[in-house]
Design a protein around this motif. Structure first.
Motif, PDB file in Angstrom:
ATOM      1  N   HIS A   1      39.369  51.763  50.187  1.00  0.00           N
ATOM      2  CA  HIS A   1      40.668  51.147  49.883  1.00  0.00           C
ATOM      3  C   HIS A   1      40.563  50.029  48.852  1.00  0.00           C
ATOM      4  N   GLU A   2      39.366  49.852  48.310  1.00  0.00           N
ATOM      5  CA  GLU A   2      39.098  48.895  47.224  1.00  0.00           C
ATOM      6  C   GLU A   2      39.458  47.458  47.599  1.00  0.00           C
ATOM      7  N   ARG A   3      39.290  47.101  48.875  1.00  0.00           N
ATOM      8  CA  ARG A   3      39.578  45.725  49.285  1.00  0.00           C
ATOM      9  C   ARG A   3      38.543  44.756  48.711  1.00  0.00           C
ATOM     10  N   TYR A   4      37.283  45.183  48.713  1.00  0.00           N
ATOM     11  CA  TYR A   4      36.257  44.326  48.127  1.00  0.00           C
ATOM     12  C   TYR A   4      36.486  44.168  46.629  1.00  0.00           C
ATOM     13  N   LEU A   5      36.833  45.265  45.961  1.00  0.00           N
ATOM     14  CA  LEU A   5      37.086  45.185  44.519  1.00  0.00           C
ATOM     15  C   LEU A   5      38.296  44.311  44.237  1.00  0.00           C
ATOM     16  N   ASP A   6      39.354  44.439  45.037  1.00  0.00           N
ATOM     17  CA  ASP A   6      40.526  43.585  44.849  1.00  0.00           C
ATOM     18  C   ASP A   6      40.148  42.107  44.977  1.00  0.00           C
ATOM     19  N   ALA A   7      39.310  41.791  45.975  1.00  0.00           N
ATOM     20  CA  ALA A   7      38.881  40.402  46.158  1.00  0.00           C
ATOM     21  C   ALA A   7      38.054  39.924  44.975  1.00  0.00           C
ATOM     22  N   ALA A   8      37.161  40.786  44.490  1.00  0.00           N
ATOM     23  CA  ALA A   8      36.304  40.409  43.369  1.00  0.00           C
ATOM     24  C   ALA A   8      37.109  40.211  42.089  1.00  0.00           C
ATOM     25  N   VAL A   9      38.099  41.067  41.853  1.00  0.00           N
ATOM     26  CA  VAL A   9      38.943  40.933  40.661  1.00  0.00           C
ATOM     27  C   VAL A   9      39.742  39.635  40.729  1.00  0.00           C
ATOM     28  N   ARG A  10      40.312  39.363  41.903  1.00  0.00           N
ATOM     29  CA  ARG A  10      41.070  38.123  42.033  1.00  0.00           C
ATOM     30  C   ARG A  10      40.183  36.915  41.754  1.00  0.00           C
ATOM     31  N   PHE A  11      38.991  36.917  42.336  1.00  0.00           N
ATOM     32  CA  PHE A  11      38.066  35.797  42.140  1.00  0.00           C
ATOM     33  C   PHE A  11      37.683  35.660  40.673  1.00  0.00           C
ATOM     34  N   ALA A  12      37.317  36.764  40.031  1.00  0.00           N
ATOM     35  CA  ALA A  12      36.879  36.719  38.636  1.00  0.00           C
ATOM     36  C   ALA A  12      37.984  36.226  37.708  1.00  0.00           C
ATOM     37  N   ASP A  13      39.217  36.621  37.985  1.00  0.00           N
ATOM     38  CA  ASP A  13      40.332  36.238  37.119  1.00  0.00           C
ATOM     39  C   ASP A  13      40.875  34.841  37.422  1.00  0.00           C
ATOM     40  N   ASP A  14      40.772  34.427  38.674  1.00  0.00           N
ATOM     41  CA  ASP A  14      41.458  33.220  39.123  1.00  0.00           C
ATOM     42  C   ASP A  14      40.562  31.984  39.148  1.00  0.00           C
ATOM     43  N   PHE A  15      39.249  32.183  39.130  1.00  0.00           N
ATOM     44  CA  PHE A  15      38.314  31.069  39.282  1.00  0.00           C
ATOM     45  C   PHE A  15      38.367  30.138  38.083  1.00  0.00           C
ATOM     46  N   GLU A  16      38.483  28.827  38.367  1.00  0.00           N
ATOM     47  CA  GLU A  16      38.473  27.801  37.313  1.00  0.00           C
ATOM     48  C   GLU A  16      37.551  26.647  37.682  1.00  0.00           C
TER      49      GLU A  16
END
Length: 411
Positions: free
Chosen positions: A391-406
């Motif tokens: 269900h790509e939950r891990y990928l969704d979390a990783a994408v959010r982190f990669a895009d949102d991290f500041e």
């Protein structure tokens, strides 16, 4: 309702109908033998790990900070970093590290346990373990680990979560890249970061029936977040809250610790990794970018447990997972129990962006030399690989982190 088995100390349980200790069985991750690989990229990692080992202490900044050089170098390497980027990481990370300093005295076989927990002896401990490597184990580093990590009445393996779990993380990378230098550093960290937390594993009396119904780590964290007994416990957040927590409210910590009973060890460990990801990513409300530096250690230590489980003796595997859970509870409370909301991770990001996008962010993005950023990406990816990600939950979390991290927050 938890079965009666859940009230038997986990370390003493056997598989029903057998005399086999209950354990966690997972397939090993791929080991990268950088010590012997002929290609330039693994040779570069080998040389940089050796350079760090020679030039930089494992503890610095008044013995408060841990040397993360092997963590980011190995994580970046395993994500595909090229030779040039590995050198860049080394140069950036080395700027804040410090050279070795002499210890107050040497450590020998007869007194090596006498100085456990004393960070001033970091050089002496690493020297002691390296002497054993050369003189007793013919440079076979796993023999040194077997003797000093697993041996004795209160083995070091039962306190790898001292120092926010850095000994555990370091040892995981030693196995993953097959590095004796990193392994000796991990032993040194385990010795110098040894603390009171060992007693909860070494003393079976702490493993007892919990008044809280057995549940998954995520459900228990959600319950912990709303436990009014802990409201106003600390004026501010930070790891300095961990020891006072156990001094004043050990009973509450033990309730939650013993409520995770690992009835189904493999499934329960899978659920623990889901919780580890959530506590880092799903505690950050949209638009705040407030990724907590200390909470990320809950995930990176979970990753280390996953790496180590196939390589350590079966009788230590469940207790290692329980060490992680003890650390997770302590850090979550110390950081004032931020709300965990799975809705903060929007589904569907993985349909638009795949792992190669996340990996590129980790290797070429603005935080490519931030050790903890790269480690979090690697930990989420390995969890997805271990359990599958239909269900790509891990990928969704990783994408959010990669895009949102500041950058990290520390409060």
């Amino acid at each position: 309702m938890a079965s009666i088995l859940s009230y038997v100390p986990i370390v003493n349980r056997f598989v029903p109908g057998t005399r086999r200790t209950r354990t966690i069985d997972l397939p090993p991750i791929e080991v990268h033998h950088v010590e012997t690989a002929p290609e330039k990229r693994p040779r570069t990692l080998k040389h940089l790990l050796k350079a760090n080992h020679v030039n930089h202490s494992i503890l610095y900044h008044d013995l408060e900070f841990h040397n993360h050089m092997p963590h980011i170098l190995s994580s970046a390497y395993l994500l595909g970093a090229d030779v040039q980027h590995l050198h860049k990481i080394y140069d950036v990370e080395a700027q804040e590290l410090e050279p070795w300093k002499s210890s107050p005295a040497e450590i020998v076989e007869d007194d090596w346990r006498d100085f456990l927990g004393d960070s001033r002896y970091q050089r002496a401990y690493v020297d002691f373990f390296e002497d054993a490597l050369a003189l007793k184990h013919n440079y076979q580093w796993k023999g040194v680990v077997e003797e000093y990590i697993y041996g004795g009445r209160e083995p070091l393996v039962n306190c790898l979560i001292g120092g926010l779990g850095h000994p555990l993380i370091h040892l995981g990378y030693a196995f993953e890249v097959d590095s004796r230098e990193v392994a000796m550093e991990a032993l040194g960290m385990a010795a110098t970061q040894y603390n009171f937390l060992h007693k909860y594993i070494d003393d079976a009396s702490y493993s007892r029936r919990s008044p809280i119904e057995s549940s998954s780590p995520m459900d228990l964290l959600l319950k912990l977040a709303s436990d009014k007994r802990l409201d106003g416990l600390f004026k501010g957040s930070g790891p300095e809250n961990i020891e006072p927590l156990f001094q004043k409210h050990e009973d509450i910590a033990m309730e939650y610790w013993n409520a995770w009973t690992l009835e189904d060890p493999v499934k329960d460990f899978e659920l623990s990794q889901e919780a580890a990801v959530a506590v880092v990513i799903a505690t950050v409300p949209p638009g705040t970018h407030s990724y907590n530096f200390f909470l990320c250690h809950i995930l990176t230590t979970s990753h280390a447990v996953r790496i180590l489980i196939p390589f350590i003796p079966p009788e230590f595997r469940i207790s290692l997972a329980r060490q992680w859970w003890l650390l997770a509870i302590a850090v979550y409370i110390a950081e004032l129990r931020p709300k965990i909301d799975p809705d903060y991770i929007q589904p569907g990001n993985g349909a638009k962006k795949q792992w190669n996008y996340v990996e590129d962010k980790a290797l070429n993005g603005p935080y490519a030399t931030d050790a903890h950023f790269v480690k979090v990406v690697r930990a989420i990816k390995e969890a997805a690989r271990t359990w599958g990600d239909v269900h790509e939950r891990y990928l969704d979390a990783a994408v959010r982190f990669a895009d949102d991290f500041e950058g990290w927050t520390f409060s």
